[in-house]
Design a protein around this motif. Structure first.
Motif, PDB file in Angstrom:
ATOM      1  N   ALA A   1       0.124 -24.125 -55.846  1.00 21.27           N
ATOM      2  CA  ALA A   1       0.309 -22.684 -56.058  1.00 21.27           C
ATOM      3  C   ALA A   1      -0.918 -21.892 -55.609  1.00 21.27           C
ATOM      4  CB  ALA A   1       0.607 -22.412 -57.526  1.00 21.27           C
ATOM      5  N   ALA A   2      -2.074 -22.564 -55.680  1.00 23.08           N
ATOM      6  CA  ALA A   2      -3.313 -21.919 -55.232  1.00 23.08           C
ATOM      7  C   ALA A   2      -3.536 -22.071 -53.728  1.00 23.08           C
ATOM      8  CB  ALA A   2      -4.496 -22.506 -56.003  1.00 23.08           C
ATOM      9  N   GLY A   3      -2.567 -22.680 -53.042  1.00 21.74           N
ATOM     10  CA  GLY A   3      -2.676 -22.838 -51.600  1.00 21.74           C
ATOM     11  C   GLY A   3      -3.513 -24.009 -51.147  1.00 21.74           C
ATOM     12  N   ARG A   4      -3.765 -24.935 -52.055  1.00 15.28           N
ATOM     13  CA  ARG A   4      -4.600 -26.085 -51.714  1.00 15.28           C
ATOM     14  C   ARG A   4      -3.776 -27.210 -51.100  1.00 15.28           C
ATOM     15  NH1 ARG A   4      -9.197 -26.622 -54.666  1.00 15.28           N
ATOM     16  NH2 ARG A   4      -9.771 -28.104 -53.028  1.00 15.28           N
ATOM     17  N   LYS A   5      -4.356 -27.894 -50.131  1.00 10.81           N
ATOM     18  CA  LYS A   5      -3.797 -29.142 -49.616  1.00 10.81           C
ATOM     19  C   LYS A   5      -4.262 -30.278 -50.521  1.00 10.81           C
ATOM     20  CE  LYS A   5      -5.397 -30.952 -45.679  1.00 10.81           C
ATOM     21  NZ  LYS A   5      -5.556 -31.216 -44.229  1.00 10.81           N
TER      22      LYS A   5
ATOM     23  N   THR B   1       6.629 -49.786 -54.974  1.00 13.74           N
ATOM     24  CA  THR B   1       7.313 -49.186 -56.128  1.00 13.74           C
ATOM     25  C   THR B   1       6.368 -48.253 -56.880  1.00 13.74           C
ATOM     26  OG1 THR B   1       8.732 -51.134 -56.330  1.00 13.74           O
ATOM     27  CG2 THR B   1       8.569 -49.682 -58.252  1.00 13.74           C
ATOM     28  N   CYS B   2       5.163 -48.723 -57.131  1.00 14.79           N
ATOM     29  CA  CYS B   2       4.180 -47.923 -57.856  1.00 14.79           C
ATOM     30  C   CYS B   2       3.744 -46.710 -57.050  1.00 14.79           C
ATOM     31  CB  CYS B   2       2.974 -48.803 -58.193  1.00 14.79           C
ATOM     32  SG  CYS B   2       1.661 -47.952 -59.088  1.00 14.79           S
ATOM     33  N   TRP B   3       3.431 -46.910 -55.785  1.00 16.05           N
ATOM     34  CA  TRP B   3       2.905 -45.810 -54.982  1.00 16.05           C
ATOM     35  C   TRP B   3       3.962 -44.759 -54.701  1.00 16.05           C
ATOM     36  CZ3 TRP B   3      -1.004 -47.933 -50.835  1.00 16.05           C
ATOM     37  CH2 TRP B   3      -2.084 -48.535 -51.503  1.00 16.05           C
ATOM     38  N   LEU B   4       5.215 -45.176 -54.524  1.00 17.25           N
ATOM     39  CA  LEU B   4       6.263 -44.176 -54.326  1.00 17.25           C
ATOM     40  C   LEU B   4       6.411 -43.310 -55.578  1.00 17.25           C
ATOM     41  CD1 LEU B   4       8.322 -43.050 -52.351  1.00 17.25           C
ATOM     42  CD2 LEU B   4      10.009 -44.646 -53.290  1.00 17.25           C
ATOM     43  N   LYS B   5       6.256 -43.921 -56.735  1.00 17.57           N
ATOM     44  CA  LYS B   5       6.303 -43.127 -57.967  1.00 17.57           C
ATOM     45  C   LYS B   5       5.125 -42.165 -58.014  1.00 17.57           C
ATOM     46  CE  LYS B   5       7.252 -43.362 -62.897  1.00 17.57           C
ATOM     47  NZ  LYS B   5       7.794 -44.197 -64.001  1.00 17.57           N
ATOM     48  N   PHE B   6       3.937 -42.639 -57.667  1.00 18.03           N
ATOM     49  CA  PHE B   6       2.776 -41.749 -57.587  1.00 18.03           C
ATOM     50  C   PHE B   6       3.046 -40.576 -56.643  1.00 18.03           C
ATOM     51  CE2 PHE B   6      -0.534 -45.196 -58.756  1.00 18.03           C
ATOM     52  CZ  PHE B   6      -0.691 -44.682 -60.033  1.00 18.03           C
ATOM     53  N   LEU B   7       3.608 -40.885 -55.480  1.00 14.71           N
ATOM     54  CA  LEU B   7       3.853 -39.825 -54.495  1.00 14.71           C
ATOM     55  C   LEU B   7       4.861 -38.814 -55.005  1.00 14.71           C
ATOM     56  CD1 LEU B   7       3.929 -41.936 -51.213  1.00 14.71           C
ATOM     57  CD2 LEU B   7       2.027 -40.596 -52.133  1.00 14.71           C
ATOM     58  N   ASN B   8       5.841 -39.251 -55.756  1.00  9.75           N
ATOM     59  CA  ASN B   8       6.799 -38.314 -56.352  1.00  9.75           C
ATOM     60  C   ASN B   8       6.152 -37.449 -57.429  1.00  9.75           C
ATOM     61  OD1 ASN B   8       9.120 -38.868 -54.873  1.00  9.75           O
ATOM     62  ND2 ASN B   8       9.661 -40.612 -56.142  1.00  9.75           N
ATOM     63  N   ILE B   9       5.196 -38.004 -58.149  1.00 10.13           N
ATOM     64  CA  ILE B   9       4.504 -37.250 -59.194  1.00 10.13           C
ATOM     65  C   ILE B   9       3.568 -36.207 -58.581  1.00 10.13           C
ATOM     66  CG2 ILE B   9       2.795 -37.414 -61.060  1.00 10.13           C
ATOM     67  CD1 ILE B   9       3.910 -40.331 -61.499  1.00 10.13           C
ATOM     68  N   ILE B  10       2.778 -36.622 -57.597  1.00  7.93           N
ATOM     69  CA  ILE B  10       1.699 -35.790 -57.057  1.00  7.93           C
ATOM     70  C   ILE B  10       2.150 -34.954 -55.865  1.00  7.93           C
ATOM     71  CG2 ILE B  10      -0.604 -35.899 -56.009  1.00  7.93           C
ATOM     72  CD1 ILE B  10      -0.918 -38.602 -57.632  1.00  7.93           C
ATOM     73  N   GLN B  11       3.064 -35.494 -55.068  1.00  6.05           N
ATOM     74  CA  GLN B  11       3.548 -34.842 -53.849  1.00  6.05           C
ATOM     75  C   GLN B  11       2.399 -34.378 -52.949  1.00  6.05           C
ATOM     76  OE1 GLN B  11       6.706 -32.000 -54.600  1.00  6.05           O
ATOM     77  NE2 GLN B  11       7.567 -33.263 -56.229  1.00  6.05           N
ATOM     78  N   PRO B  12       1.552 -35.319 -52.534  1.00  2.63           N
ATOM     79  CA  PRO B  12       0.401 -34.945 -51.708  1.00  2.63           C
ATOM     80  C   PRO B  12       0.804 -34.613 -50.281  1.00  2.63           C
ATOM     81  CG  PRO B  12       0.551 -37.321 -51.859  1.00  2.63           C
ATOM     82  CD  PRO B  12       1.621 -36.776 -52.766  1.00  2.63           C
ATOM     83  N   ASP B  13      -0.072 -33.884 -49.617  1.00  2.19           N
ATOM     84  CA  ASP B  13       0.091 -33.632 -48.186  1.00  2.19           C
ATOM     85  C   ASP B  13      -0.450 -34.789 -47.360  1.00  2.19           C
ATOM     86  OD1 ASP B  13       0.849 -30.610 -48.297  1.00  2.19           O
ATOM     87  OD2 ASP B  13      -0.920 -30.818 -49.586  1.00  2.19           O
ATOM     88  N   LEU B  14      -1.428 -35.483 -47.940  1.00  2.09           N
ATOM     89  CA  LEU B  14      -2.167 -36.499 -47.208  1.00  2.09           C
ATOM     90  C   LEU B  14      -2.359 -37.720 -48.107  1.00  2.09           C
ATOM     91  CD1 LEU B  14      -3.805 -36.991 -44.550  1.00  2.09           C
ATOM     92  CD2 LEU B  14      -5.776 -35.999 -45.739  1.00  2.09           C
ATOM     93  N   LEU B  15      -2.014 -38.890 -47.591  1.00  3.77           N
ATOM     94  CA  LEU B  15      -2.272 -40.159 -48.260  1.00  3.77           C
ATOM     95  C   LEU B  15      -3.410 -40.840 -47.518  1.00  3.77           C
ATOM     96  CD1 LEU B  15      -1.373 -42.324 -50.370  1.00  3.77           C
ATOM     97  CD2 LEU B  15       0.201 -43.195 -48.623  1.00  3.77           C
ATOM     98  N   VAL B  16      -4.485 -41.183 -48.229  1.00  5.47           N
ATOM     99  CA  VAL B  16      -5.680 -41.724 -47.586  1.00  5.47           C
ATOM    100  C   VAL B  16      -5.860 -43.174 -48.024  1.00  5.47           C
ATOM    101  CG1 VAL B  16      -8.147 -41.411 -47.188  1.00  5.47           C
ATOM    102  CG2 VAL B  16      -6.701 -39.419 -47.646  1.00  5.47           C
ATOM    103  N   LEU B  17      -5.856 -44.083 -47.050  1.00  5.03           N
ATOM    104  CA  LEU B  17      -5.891 -45.519 -47.323  1.00  5.03           C
ATOM    105  C   LEU B  17      -6.980 -46.184 -46.490  1.00  5.03           C
ATOM    106  CD1 LEU B  17      -2.049 -46.227 -47.153  1.00  5.03           C
ATOM    107  CD2 LEU B  17      -3.409 -45.789 -49.206  1.00  5.03           C
ATOM    108  N   GLY B  18      -7.510 -47.279 -47.015  1.00  2.00           N
ATOM    109  CA  GLY B  18      -8.517 -48.038 -46.297  1.00  2.00           C
ATOM    110  C   GLY B  18      -7.909 -49.106 -45.410  1.00  2.00           C
ATOM    111  N   GLU B  19      -8.668 -49.523 -44.405  1.00  2.00           N
ATOM    112  CA  GLU B  19      -8.206 -50.536 -43.468  1.00  2.00           C
ATOM    113  C   GLU B  19      -8.612 -51.949 -43.883  1.00  2.00           C
ATOM    114  OE1 GLU B  19      -9.702 -49.148 -39.730  1.00  2.00           O
ATOM    115  OE2 GLU B  19      -8.510 -47.299 -39.824  1.00  2.00           O
TER     116      GLU B  19
END
Length: 280
Positions: A19-23, A130-148
């Protein structure tokens, strides 16, 4: 920095950011935060995003004989690192909050997850997705940042995100190594100094494989044979797999194309299971 434990509060906080326009950039972790996680936080902040980090030891990704109960849990240190690095929200739900009694749904990717770690750790990628999809539904981020560092996990998540048309971008950060060369991992905390010294043979094996490719060797079997020989000289190390693969599909590669394949290794140091990889 906000510390949030409940799903309801996390949803409300994410809504307020949007709502504050943040990514929003989201970094899922199992806690025991280290230099690799810090590098991902900096990467996300460089995008101008509000950074949300989860520290959650996910029971769904552990098999019955694996180390769920003893996996390192360092909430105080996690909070200090997250605050120092500029995380805006540290999400720390309990297992009961994430997976209440009666939870019976799972998400499975059926191709990229099958080789390598998928052969011996059947729960790993199903539990992670399963866990991460639930996280994504909760947070609805614009960007998912993962390590290699967890290269197969990264490939599985990218494939699932593409298949399911998840409305986010995925950004990756390079594997981080300690000064002695060992890939940074929470499970390194289990190692004695002697075990750690022996584990460095894996780093030498990966670096030797890269040197061989740079000198013109193109047949993956030669690289695997040399790496296996180097690691096999250490009595505490037992190889689970060494494979040269396409980093997108995890399929084995016979002939090296520079920049389009990597060597992936999983191994035991006595009773400690670790992984590492090296782009070739």
């Amino acid at each position: 920095m906000q510390k949030i434990e409940s799903i309801t509060a996390m949803r409300e906080a994410a809504l307020a950011l949007r709502a504050a326009g943040r990514k929003i950039a989201f970094i899922p972790t199992s806690g025991a935060l280290h230099a690799g996680h810090a590098s991902l936080i900096r990467l996300a902040r460089a995008e101008g995003a509000a950074v949300v980090v989860s520290t959650f030891v996910n029971p769904l990704q552990f098999g019955p004989s694996e180390d769920y109960q003893k996996y390192p849990r360092t909430p105080a240190a996690d909070g200090m690192l997250a605050e120092k690095e500029g995380v805006e929200i540290l999400f720390t739900p309990t297992a009961e909050e994430m997976f209440p009694k009666g939870f019976s749904t799972s998400v499975q990717e059926e191709a990229v997850s099958k080789p390598l770690c998928g052969v011996t750790r059947a729960a790993l990628f199903r539990g992670t997705l399963t866990c991460w999809l639930k996280f994504l539904n909760i947070i609805q981020p614009d960007l998912l940042v993962l390590g290699e560092k967890d290269v197969q996990q990264l490939a599985v998540v990218k494939k699932a995100a593409a298949d399911l048309l998840l409305p986010l971008a995925i950004m990756t950060g390079p594997l981080v190594r300690d000064a002695d060369g060992l890939a940074v991992s929470a499970r390194n905390n289990y190692l004695t100094p002697t075990q750690r010294e022996e584990a460095l043979a894996v780093v030498r094996a990966l670096r030797k494989a890269k040197e061989m490719v740079d000198s013109g060797v193109k047949i993956s079997d030669r690289l695997v044979a040399e790496a296996t020989h180097i690691i096999g000289q250490k009595r505490r190390l037992r190889v689970i797999y060494i494979s040269v693969v396409d980093p997108r599909t995890m399929e084995p590669v016979r002939e090296i194309v520079t920049g389009q394949c990597l060597m992936a290794v999983s191994y035991w140091v006595d009773e400690v299971r670790l992984t590492d990889n090296m782009p070739l």
